[in-house]
Design a protein around this motif. Structure first.
Motif, PDB file in Angstrom:
ATOM      1  N   GLY A   1       0.856  -1.105  -0.028  1.00 41.33           N
ATOM      2  CA  GLY A   1       0.078  -0.019  -0.039  1.00 41.33           C
ATOM      3  C   GLY A   1       0.927   1.239   0.058  1.00 41.33           C
ATOM      4  N   ASN A   2       0.219   2.475   0.057  1.00 42.67           N
ATOM      5  CA  ASN A   2       0.870   3.577   0.242  1.00 42.67           C
ATOM      6  C   ASN A   2       1.256   4.209   1.545  1.00 42.67           C
ATOM      7  N   VAL A   3       2.283   4.588   1.783  1.00 39.61           N
ATOM      8  CA  VAL A   3       2.763   5.293   2.859  1.00 39.61           C
ATOM      9  C   VAL A   3       3.130   6.947   2.754  1.00 39.61           C
ATOM     10  N   VAL A   4       2.409   7.668   3.435  1.00 36.06           N
ATOM     11  CA  VAL A   4       2.674   9.252   3.581  1.00 36.06           C
ATOM     12  C   VAL A   4       3.196   9.610   5.268  1.00 36.06           C
ATOM     13  N   SER A   5       4.137  10.663   5.121  1.00 35.37           N
ATOM     14  CA  SER A   5       4.691  10.745   6.387  1.00 35.37           C
ATOM     15  C   SER A   5       5.151  12.125   6.404  1.00 35.37           C
ATOM     16  N   ALA A   6       4.875  12.977   7.476  1.00 37.80           N
ATOM     17  CA  ALA A   6       5.374  14.454   7.350  1.00 37.80           C
ATOM     18  C   ALA A   6       6.874  14.187   8.070  1.00 37.80           C
ATOM     19  N   THR A   7       7.458  13.235   8.491  1.00 33.17           N
ATOM     20  CA  THR A   7       8.704  12.982   9.258  1.00 33.17           C
ATOM     21  C   THR A   7       9.514  12.040   8.354  1.00 33.17           C
ATOM     22  N   ASP A   8      10.828  11.895   8.985  1.00 33.55           N
ATOM     23  CA  ASP A   8      11.758  10.774   8.284  1.00 33.55           C
ATOM     24  C   ASP A   8      11.221   9.373   8.524  1.00 33.55           C
ATOM     25  N   ILE A   9      11.803   8.648   7.613  1.00 34.92           N
ATOM     26  CA  ILE A   9      11.482   7.235   7.612  1.00 34.92           C
ATOM     27  C   ILE A   9      12.673   6.404   7.459  1.00 34.92           C
TER      28      ILE A   9
END
Length: 134
Positions: free
Chosen positions: A27-35
Motif C-alpha cells: 500500500g501507500n505510505v505518507v509521512s511528515a517526518t523521516d522514515i
C-alpha cells in the motif's frame, strides 16, 4: 476553539518512523517526518523528510521525499528534492529525479537520472508533477 495546528517541519526533526526487517507493507505510505525502512514496501511512499532504505530494505513503487540514503533495493521512480545518497551495496532500477546525486563505488545504478536543482513537488488531484522553481 480546539483547532489542531500542523507543526512546522522543524518541530518534527528527530522523529523517525521505522519499518523493521521482517515487515512487509502493501500500500501507500505518507509521512511528515523521516522514515527508515529495513523491511519491504510494495507501493508508493511520500515523505516531507528523509528516507533511509537500510541494507535489508526493499521498495517497489514510487517515492517522493526531501532527502534519501539508499543502501538496499529500490525499483520504481524516485523524486528527491535535495540530496540522494546511493551507498555501495544499493541496487537501483527505474527513474531518478534529484537535486544532487552521490553514488558510492560498487552500487548498482540502472536508472535514468535527471538532476534538477531547486526541485519543487506539486501535487494536484493526487498526481505528482515536477516543476523547477524560477
Amino acid at each position: 476553539m480546539f483547532e489542531k495546528r500542523s507543526k512546522p517541519y522543524t518541530d518534527l526533526l528527530g522523529k523517525t518512523n521505522r519499518i523493521v526487517e521482517g515487515t512487509t507493507i502493501n500500500g501507500n505510505v505518507v509521512s511528515a517526518t523521516d522514515i527508515r525502512l529495513d523491511g519491504q514496501l510494495i507501493g508508493n511512499l511520500q515523505s516531507k523528510g528523509k528516507l533511509v532504505i537500510g541494507p535489508t530494505g526493499n521498495i517497489k513503487g514510487d517515492v517522493i521525499c526531501r532527502n534519501a540514503d539508499i543502501e538496499g533495493l529500490f525499483e520504481g521512480k524516485i523524486q528527491v528534492q535535495e540530496i540522494l545518497n546511493i551507498k555501495s551495496k544499493a541496487h537501483i532500477k527505474g527513474d531518478v529525479i534529484c537535486g544532487k546525486l552521490s553514488v558510492e563505488p560498487g552500487a548498482e545504478f540502472s536508472a535514468t537520472c535527471a538532476m534538477k536543482p531547486q526541485v519543487k513537488n506539486i501535487t494536484t488531484d493526487g498526481k505528482s508533477e515536477q516543476e523547477k522553481i524560477a
